[in-house]
Motif scaffolding. Sequence first.
Motif, short mmCIF file in Angstrom:
data_model
loop_
_atom_site.label_atom_id
_atom_site.label_comp_id
_atom_site.label_asym_id
_atom_site.label_seq_id
_atom_site.Cartn_x
_atom_site.Cartn_y
_atom_site.Cartn_z
N THR A 155 -5.06 4.82 0.87
CA THR A 155 -4.28 4.74 -0.29
C THR A 155 -5.40 4.90 -1.53
OG1 THR A 155 -3.04 2.65 0.48
CG2 THR A 155 -3.01 2.95 -1.86
N ALA A 193 2.21 1.92 -3.46
CA ALA A 193 1.28 2.46 -4.20
C ALA A 193 1.13 3.88 -3.97
CB ALA A 193 -0.18 1.75 -4.21
N ILE A 194 1.03 4.20 -2.68
CA ILE A 194 0.69 5.79 -2.36
C ILE A 194 2.01 6.34 -3.17
CG2 ILE A 194 0.81 7.45 -0.65
CD1 ILE A 194 -0.70 5.49 1.15
N ALA A 242 -0.21 2.21 -9.68
CA ALA A 242 -0.40 2.05 -8.48
C ALA A 242 -1.73 1.20 -8.39
CB ALA A 242 -0.52 3.34 -7.85
N LEU A 254 -2.35 -1.81 -5.71
CA LEU A 254 -3.58 -1.64 -4.85
C LEU A 254 -4.31 -2.99 -4.96
CD1 LEU A 254 -5.04 -0.02 -2.89
CD2 LEU A 254 -6.24 1.10 -4.72
N LEU A 269 0.76 -1.03 0.12
CA LEU A 269 -0.06 -0.06 0.05
C LEU A 269 0.87 1.24 0.07
CD1 LEU A 269 -2.91 -1.15 2.46
CD2 LEU A 269 -2.89 -0.98 -0.04
N LEU A 270 2.06 1.29 0.83
CA LEU A 270 2.88 2.27 0.70
C LEU A 270 3.31 2.72 -0.57
CD1 LEU A 270 4.46 2.11 4.28
CD2 LEU A 270 2.78 3.62 3.78
N CYS A 286 -5.05 8.01 -4.36
CA CYS A 286 -4.87 7.49 -5.58
C CYS A 286 -6.17 8.12 -6.60
CB CYS A 286 -5.27 6.10 -5.90
SG CYS A 286 -3.97 4.85 -5.64
#
Lengths: 791, 234
Positions: free
Chosen positions: A203, A80-81, A176, A180, A77-78, A207
């Motif tokens: 997240t 993706a952010i 991302a 996710l 998740l981090l 997004c």
Amino acid sequence: MKKDYFALDVSLFLLSAAVIGFQLTLMQILSIQQWSHMASMVISIALLGFGASGTLLAILKKYLLKQFDKYYTTLLLLSAITMVLSPILTGSSWLQFDTYLIFINSGHIFRLIMTCLLYFIPFVLAALAIGMSFTYQADRIGRLYFANLLGSGAGAIITVLFMWKIMPQHLPLINASFTLVGALFFYLLKPQNSTCKLLFTLTFCVCIMSFYIAPDIQPSEYKSWSKAIRLPQAKIQTVQNSPYGLVQTISSSAIRYAPSVSLTNTETIPQAGLAFVNGESVGYFPTDSTNKLFPLLQCTPVALAYQLKHRKSTLILQSGMGEQIHLALLKNSKQITTTEVNPVLHSLTKSFLNNTKYNSQILFNNSSARSFLKQDSTTFDAILFPAIGSFYGSSGLYALQEQNWLTIEAFMEARDHLTNDGILCVPCWLDYPYRSPLKLIATLDEVIKNQNIDTTETYLIGVKNWNQITFFMKRTPFSDEEISQTTEFCDSLLFDPLIFNNSLLVDVNPIHTTADTLFNHYNKQLTSAQKGKFYPTYPFRVKPATDNKPYFFHFLKPAGLNKLINDFNIAGIPYFELGYLLALITFLFIVVFGVSFIILPLKIVNQLKIKPSVFNYFAAIGIAYMITEMVLIHQFNIYFDNPVYAVAIIIGILLISSGIGSYISEKIRTKNSLWIAPLLIAFIIGIYLICLPYFINITMAFTLSYKIIFSLVTIGCLGFVMGLPFPLAIKQLSIENKDTIPSAWATNGFFSVAATPLAILLSIEIGFSGLFIIGACSYLLASFSIFSATS
Amino acid sequence: MKYTFIIQLLWIILVYGHVQSQPVDKFEKARKSMVQDQINPRDITDKATLAAMGKVPRHLFVPSGYVSIAYKDGPVPIGYGQTISQPFIVAYMTQAIKPKPNYKVLEIGTGSGYQAAILAEIVDSVFSVEIIPELGDKAKKLLNKLDYDNVHIKIDDGYFGWKEHAPFDAIIVTAAATYIPPPLIEQLKTGGYMIIPVGHPFQVQKLVMVQKKEKKISTRTMLPVRFVPFTRSK
């Protein structure tokens, strides 16, 4: 248990697809903001992230592996952010660096470092998740590595396809989303605590927000686009993204097109529009509704090709926006064939000429110049090259880009496409210090001498004006009548003729002179038997480019750098020889970063505990894989007619076949396989070194489907065995000393990082065949290090 | 405490004394060093050019935020995507046209007005054309304030030159073009010189010296430079 494995495999597949996709996205973003050579830095940053993740894993493995599910999801998740946020932050006005300004403004060095760090974060987070999974389930490494490589291959292909429809600023969101979804899949099959729920919500919000706040990618203020957009009444006409780059066109009352036009011309210079790829201008197009063609091209040196004889058929290579087509049409060439690799430029040119009466006589080919020359057997009365050094890099900016259409072999192929009395025409912008024209003269002279002809005859003539020299080459000698026609043409338009035969004939009172009188002196040396002595003494590299070293625009030598610094001071250097210098800086930068982020932390916490033989093994296979991949991309570049797809296909096949190799490695039990696998790869590379160019040549005319089958067999076989050494060694470590896996992962990462820019620099010096040998030697070293240790 | 006070007092006296000893035109020294260190060593030997470069207050022609780097060896942005050229380039172009006191010179691209001021120190009259009204008006006001009454500025498209005052003894173009505008060649006196940066407007260009002779026009390529693009209004 099966459900657990499946969850991890699928999420790993999606994460790997996102990581490779994010690399391609950043490469495109940097190509627009800066130049493509900065884009290659992304590969090193990504690999640096992988190397550093190994170090982090070595230090933190106790904590991370204790709560694997929770940390794995968090890392996904981090990552993706940070994937969506890092391009937004690095593109902001207070953080975007400028390649030119890093040489004169220390603030931009800071911005560059910040950009690298921000790009580094998503990679290190993603790689940490991948590395964790490899360590956590080291007994299933083959299958996990398979999911990783399969995902990477699929990610490359999917992102390339997305580039057709999505604007570059929104591509990070696509990447991302993969991460996710991967995290969501893992979470749903293996639900964890509420912290992850919160992070999921965050997240998702980031997004969505990024879609609205991601600004348009702003090119450097030194790029053509930034200058053109400020012209009076500048109006953007077209914007289209593709894997070939972002194409934009602008019209403005201030844009006029008359390159190299004769000074005798008194007509008004007609208005034009300008096209850009990734912010760099690539060609003009007429905007005058009453006149669809550029009439003044008849007063340029290229017009001599048609002055000497009527040319029924014309081949226009790298046609860009089709300026040369206008000349061929104005000169009544009845069959015009063009090649242009960028499909967006290709269709724009087509649409501009669509409504004219000329459209039926033009055959448009959406292919690269070199592929066309290799595959087509038609002969032409005239072959026109685009002006060299204008839009294709006069300043060494493209020093490290392969220009396979400007090699000796390419000109020989072009010559073979001429009819008996046909003419080849190559305009070249005059630079100073002299580089491009000298290299071109040396190349054409080599092509002529290769024919075993009578050197007292004239096969090459030049027409020089105030900013260009245009070369004309024939298969048969220029007749006396043609030479006198050339002189008359030059007299009438105030150009200077240069007649190359045994001794260069030039006008004693030229109309267009240069700051020094050495240009003709150099020309004489380059067309004489003395040229072998001239190359090492001249401060720039002007020896012709070859298919093995296809870097036409690489001119820099240490002596040349001194000359440039003396003449133009250090701040002027970026305008001349930026490409090579940046590759060198990138290499040094990456090594320093690699040592700081990978090796040093491991030393500090005393975690670099692997045996020398294991260290050598992982280092060697790291270097060898990257080098072999680069050579294969080069070898298949022309083969696939289309460099973007070639890269996607080759990386895809290589990664997927390596993934299959990794999967199969699980079934290999013998310890000897550790040294046999790299030995086998070295052996195959040795065979490919000799046979591959030959087979590529004979299958060049095959249809695309057969070519893909051929590539699947050749690259697939090599890729399959290349996928074995890493998982085999990790599996062995998991049996012997599991604690050293992160160190081995970090070592492999560090050397892969360093190998990428190093391979580029080496290919310039020793060529791609030399690079292939180094790749084979690295595998041999890996084999030997394990063999000697076990025996 | 006592010693601290004495040290502070001494420091104030030293600083104040230093400020008092500064010349009235505090940029004179920078200007002198610009001529001596940047221009003279690079083969600029024309006395009139050197004198003009040493006299014209360049810092008045740059935006207030850039005054501190006005005499540095580089171009300075003046807004609207335009720049005031590097001092050496200004001197180089001035020397290249071989200016004489009786000359009538056409300048295309007034910009900040600095090049026009340098020319005005040497020649009889300068006719300068600027396409961007804001820049042209600003330069006009500044040149008036500095009493350069032999400089005439027109806001117009430089492509067409200034036909009413043609022919000119020399022409200086300070914007890059891929072509040499035919009207400018027409407005150049026979035997006159025109210096123009040519090449791709967005990459490295070369300064080209054009000489108009009785029956032919010859060119001499001088050195590579980077200029802003040559703009046309219509």
